[in-house]
Design a protein around this motif. Sequence first.
Motif, PDB file in Angstrom:
ATOM      1  N   ASN A   1       0.815  -1.224   0.000  1.00  0.00           N
ATOM      2  CA  ASN A   1       0.000   0.000   0.000  1.00  0.00           C
ATOM      3  C   ASN A   1       0.845   1.269   0.000  1.00  0.00           C
ATOM      4  O   ASN A   1       0.322   2.367   0.011  1.00  0.00           O
ATOM      5  CB  ASN A   1      -0.992   0.003   1.171  1.00  0.00           C
ATOM      6  N   GLY A   2       2.179   1.119   0.001  1.00  0.00           N
ATOM      7  CA  GLY A   2       3.079   2.264  -0.067  1.00  0.00           C
ATOM      8  C   GLY A   2       3.611   2.740   1.264  1.00  0.00           C
ATOM      9  O   GLY A   2       4.458   3.633   1.306  1.00  0.00           O
ATOM     10  N   SER A   3       3.129   2.159   2.361  1.00  0.00           N
ATOM     11  CA  SER A   3       3.621   2.566   3.678  1.00  0.00           C
ATOM     12  C   SER A   3       5.059   2.097   3.869  1.00  0.00           C
ATOM     13  O   SER A   3       5.392   0.945   3.585  1.00  0.00           O
ATOM     14  CB  SER A   3       2.757   1.972   4.788  1.00  0.00           C
ATOM     15  N   ALA A   4       5.893   3.008   4.336  1.00  0.00           N
ATOM     16  CA  ALA A   4       7.303   2.695   4.562  1.00  0.00           C
ATOM     17  C   ALA A   4       7.567   2.590   6.061  1.00  0.00           C
ATOM     18  O   ALA A   4       6.938   3.273   6.864  1.00  0.00           O
ATOM     19  CB  ALA A   4       8.181   3.776   3.947  1.00  0.00           C
ATOM     20  N   PHE A   5       8.504   1.731   6.418  1.00  0.00           N
ATOM     21  CA  PHE A   5       8.880   1.570   7.818  1.00  0.00           C
ATOM     22  C   PHE A   5      10.330   1.106   7.902  1.00  0.00           C
ATOM     23  O   PHE A   5      10.945   0.781   6.896  1.00  0.00           O
ATOM     24  CB  PHE A   5       7.925   0.606   8.539  1.00  0.00           C
ATOM     25  N   GLU A   6      10.868   1.123   9.096  1.00  0.00           N
ATOM     26  CA  GLU A   6      12.273   0.779   9.361  1.00  0.00           C
ATOM     27  C   GLU A   6      13.198   1.555   8.419  1.00  0.00           C
ATOM     28  O   GLU A   6      14.020   1.000   7.713  1.00  0.00           O
ATOM     29  CB  GLU A   6      12.511  -0.732   9.256  1.00  0.00           C
ATOM     30  N   ARG A   7      13.056   2.853   8.433  1.00  0.00           N
ATOM     31  CA  ARG A   7      13.792   3.746   7.536  1.00  0.00           C
ATOM     32  C   ARG A   7      15.140   4.125   8.135  1.00  0.00           C
ATOM     33  O   ARG A   7      15.244   4.412   9.315  1.00  0.00           O
ATOM     34  CB  ARG A   7      12.968   4.993   7.296  1.00  0.00           C
ATOM     35  N   THR A   8      16.160   4.138   7.301  1.00  0.00           N
ATOM     36  CA  THR A   8      17.481   4.625   7.680  1.00  0.00           C
ATOM     37  C   THR A   8      17.882   5.702   6.680  1.00  0.00           C
ATOM     38  O   THR A   8      17.780   5.494   5.476  1.00  0.00           O
ATOM     39  CB  THR A   8      18.534   3.487   7.648  1.00  0.00           C
ATOM     40  N   GLU A   9      18.326   6.848   7.183  1.00  0.00           N
ATOM     41  CA  GLU A   9      18.826   7.922   6.335  1.00  0.00           C
ATOM     42  C   GLU A   9      20.246   8.219   6.765  1.00  0.00           C
ATOM     43  O   GLU A   9      20.526   8.351   7.952  1.00  0.00           O
ATOM     44  CB  GLU A   9      17.942   9.158   6.453  1.00  0.00           C
ATOM     45  N   THR A  10      21.145   8.301   5.784  1.00  0.00           N
ATOM     46  CA  THR A  10      22.555   8.510   6.088  1.00  0.00           C
ATOM     47  C   THR A  10      23.274   9.185   4.926  1.00  0.00           C
ATOM     48  O   THR A  10      22.812   9.107   3.788  1.00  0.00           O
ATOM     49  CB  THR A  10      23.249   7.153   6.401  1.00  0.00           C
TER      50      THR A  10
ATOM     51  N   LYS B   1       7.454 -12.678   1.272  1.00  0.00           N
ATOM     52  CA  LYS B   1       6.420 -11.752   1.737  1.00  0.00           C
ATOM     53  C   LYS B   1       6.301 -10.611   0.731  1.00  0.00           C
ATOM     54  O   LYS B   1       7.240 -10.287   0.023  1.00  0.00           O
ATOM     55  CB  LYS B   1       6.797 -11.191   3.109  1.00  0.00           C
ATOM     56  N   GLU B   2       5.144  -9.984   0.682  1.00  0.00           N
ATOM     57  CA  GLU B   2       4.921  -8.854  -0.230  1.00  0.00           C
ATOM     58  C   GLU B   2       5.482  -7.576   0.387  1.00  0.00           C
ATOM     59  O   GLU B   2       4.764  -6.610   0.646  1.00  0.00           O
ATOM     60  CB  GLU B   2       3.432  -8.680  -0.521  1.00  0.00           C
ATOM     61  N   ILE B   3       6.787  -7.587   0.587  1.00  0.00           N
ATOM     62  CA  ILE B   3       7.503  -6.450   1.158  1.00  0.00           C
ATOM     63  C   ILE B   3       8.696  -6.185   0.250  1.00  0.00           C
ATOM     64  O   ILE B   3       9.265  -7.100  -0.334  1.00  0.00           O
ATOM     65  CB  ILE B   3       7.986  -6.766   2.603  1.00  0.00           C
ATOM     66  N   SER B   4       9.061  -4.930   0.130  1.00  0.00           N
ATOM     67  CA  SER B   4      10.234  -4.574  -0.668  1.00  0.00           C
ATOM     68  C   SER B   4      11.153  -3.691   0.168  1.00  0.00           C
ATOM     69  O   SER B   4      10.710  -3.014   1.099  1.00  0.00           O
ATOM     70  CB  SER B   4       9.828  -3.856  -1.946  1.00  0.00           C
ATOM     71  N   VAL B   5      12.443  -3.732  -0.155  1.00  0.00           N
ATOM     72  CA  VAL B   5      13.404  -2.829   0.467  1.00  0.00           C
ATOM     73  C   VAL B   5      13.919  -1.919  -0.633  1.00  0.00           C
ATOM     74  O   VAL B   5      14.244  -2.367  -1.728  1.00  0.00           O
ATOM     75  CB  VAL B   5      14.546  -3.573   1.199  1.00  0.00           C
ATOM     76  N   HIS B   6      13.923  -0.620  -0.345  1.00  0.00           N
ATOM     77  CA  HIS B   6      14.296   0.403  -1.325  1.00  0.00           C
ATOM     78  C   HIS B   6      15.598   1.064  -0.904  1.00  0.00           C
ATOM     79  O   HIS B   6      15.765   1.424   0.264  1.00  0.00           O
ATOM     80  CB  HIS B   6      13.203   1.467  -1.431  1.00  0.00           C
ATOM     81  N   LEU B   7      16.492   1.240  -1.864  1.00  0.00           N
ATOM     82  CA  LEU B   7      17.746   1.957  -1.650  1.00  0.00           C
ATOM     83  C   LEU B   7      17.712   3.171  -2.570  1.00  0.00           C
ATOM     84  O   LEU B   7      17.649   3.029  -3.788  1.00  0.00           O
ATOM     85  CB  LEU B   7      18.948   1.066  -1.985  1.00  0.00           C
ATOM     86  N   MET B   8      17.713   4.349  -1.970  1.00  0.00           N
ATOM     87  CA  MET B   8      17.611   5.599  -2.720  1.00  0.00           C
ATOM     88  C   MET B   8      18.860   6.440  -2.477  1.00  0.00           C
ATOM     89  O   MET B   8      19.425   6.420  -1.392  1.00  0.00           O
ATOM     90  CB  MET B   8      16.397   6.399  -2.244  1.00  0.00           C
ATOM     91  N   TYR B   9      19.262   7.181  -3.505  1.00  0.00           N
ATOM     92  CA  TYR B   9      20.297   8.195  -3.356  1.00  0.00           C
ATOM     93  C   TYR B   9      19.659   9.508  -3.788  1.00  0.00           C
ATOM     94  O   TYR B   9      19.224   9.640  -4.934  1.00  0.00           O
ATOM     95  CB  TYR B   9      21.517   7.892  -4.216  1.00  0.00           C
ATOM     96  N   GLN B  10      19.608  10.448  -2.857  1.00  0.00           N
ATOM     97  CA  GLN B  10      18.868  11.687  -3.042  1.00  0.00           C
ATOM     98  C   GLN B  10      17.452  11.300  -3.455  1.00  0.00           C
ATOM     99  O   GLN B  10      16.770  10.666  -2.694  1.00  0.00           O
ATOM    100  CB  GLN B  10      19.599  12.615  -3.999  1.00  0.00           C
ATOM    101  N   ARG B  11      17.004  11.579  -4.656  1.00  0.00           N
ATOM    102  CA  ARG B  11      15.646  11.169  -5.050  1.00  0.00           C
ATOM    103  C   ARG B  11      15.682  10.123  -6.149  1.00  0.00           C
ATOM    104  O   ARG B  11      14.686   9.910  -6.831  1.00  0.00           O
ATOM    105  CB  ARG B  11      14.852  12.389  -5.498  1.00  0.00           C
ATOM    106  N   THR B  12      16.825   9.473  -6.303  1.00  0.00           N
ATOM    107  CA  THR B  12      16.993   8.483  -7.361  1.00  0.00           C
ATOM    108  C   THR B  12      17.004   7.081  -6.752  1.00  0.00           C
ATOM    109  O   THR B  12      17.719   6.831  -5.787  1.00  0.00           O
ATOM    110  CB  THR B  12      18.319   8.715  -8.118  1.00  0.00           C
ATOM    111  N   THR B  13      16.226   6.178  -7.337  1.00  0.00           N
ATOM    112  CA  THR B  13      16.206   4.798  -6.877  1.00  0.00           C
ATOM    113  C   THR B  13      17.440   4.072  -7.406  1.00  0.00           C
ATOM    114  O   THR B  13      17.675   4.040  -8.610  1.00  0.00           O
ATOM    115  CB  THR B  13      14.936   4.081  -7.370  1.00  0.00           C
ATOM    116  N   LEU B  14      18.224   3.499  -6.505  1.00  0.00           N
ATOM    117  CA  LEU B  14      19.393   2.714  -6.902  1.00  0.00           C
ATOM    118  C   LEU B  14      19.036   1.231  -7.001  1.00  0.00           C
ATOM    119  O   LEU B  14      19.526   0.544  -7.889  1.00  0.00           O
ATOM    120  CB  LEU B  14      20.534   2.897  -5.901  1.00  0.00           C
ATOM    121  N   ALA B  15      18.198   0.758  -6.084  1.00  0.00           N
ATOM    122  CA  ALA B  15      17.815  -0.657  -6.098  1.00  0.00           C
ATOM    123  C   ALA B  15      16.519  -0.854  -5.317  1.00  0.00           C
ATOM    124  O   ALA B  15      16.295  -0.197  -4.308  1.00  0.00           O
ATOM    125  CB  ALA B  15      18.917  -1.508  -5.486  1.00  0.00           C
ATOM    126  N   VAL B  16      15.683  -1.768  -5.818  1.00  0.00           N
ATOM    127  CA  VAL B  16      14.476  -2.190  -5.107  1.00  0.00           C
ATOM    128  C   VAL B  16      14.485  -3.712  -5.107  1.00  0.00           C
ATOM    129  O   VAL B  16      14.523  -4.342  -6.164  1.00  0.00           O
ATOM    130  CB  VAL B  16      13.185  -1.674  -5.784  1.00  0.00           C
TER     131      VAL B  16
END
Length: 129
Positions: free
Chosen positions: A11-20, A42-57
């Motif tokens: 549904n788009g909800s994000a959790f366990e966020r790390t910003e560095t 499970k129907e869960i994804s982990v997103h790796l972003m740099y600034q506003r660019t997606t590096l990996a999902v």
Amino acid sequence: MSYRVYLQIPNGSAFERTETGSRTLAQSVFQSFLDRDELDRKEISVHLMYQRTTLAVHRFDAEKGTPNNWQGRVDKIPWPEGHGQVGRPTELEGGSRRNVYLDAASIARAKKLGKGNISEGIRIALSRL
């Protein structure tokens, strides 16, 4: 912060966020999520972003070897140049700060040329003259 790593449900909800600002820490957090067996299938994804660019999902319900499964492929992540250097750029010999006024199209082109760095994009464009 330049890097963001987080889990997301359908549904788009994000959790366990790390910003560095650290590429090393972002990569370590991304890998630690991949290593969590309880998330497999499970129907869960982990997103790796740099600034506003997606590096990996990585989708935990994706089959190994598919583009959305990063197991065993973390070394293939397209990290940005400069390895996520954050903060004031290094001084250029003979350089000085200047303010410029650009239209939106020129900003977009300079940003693309400079891989996110408008000043670098302007320098690249000028070097092509």
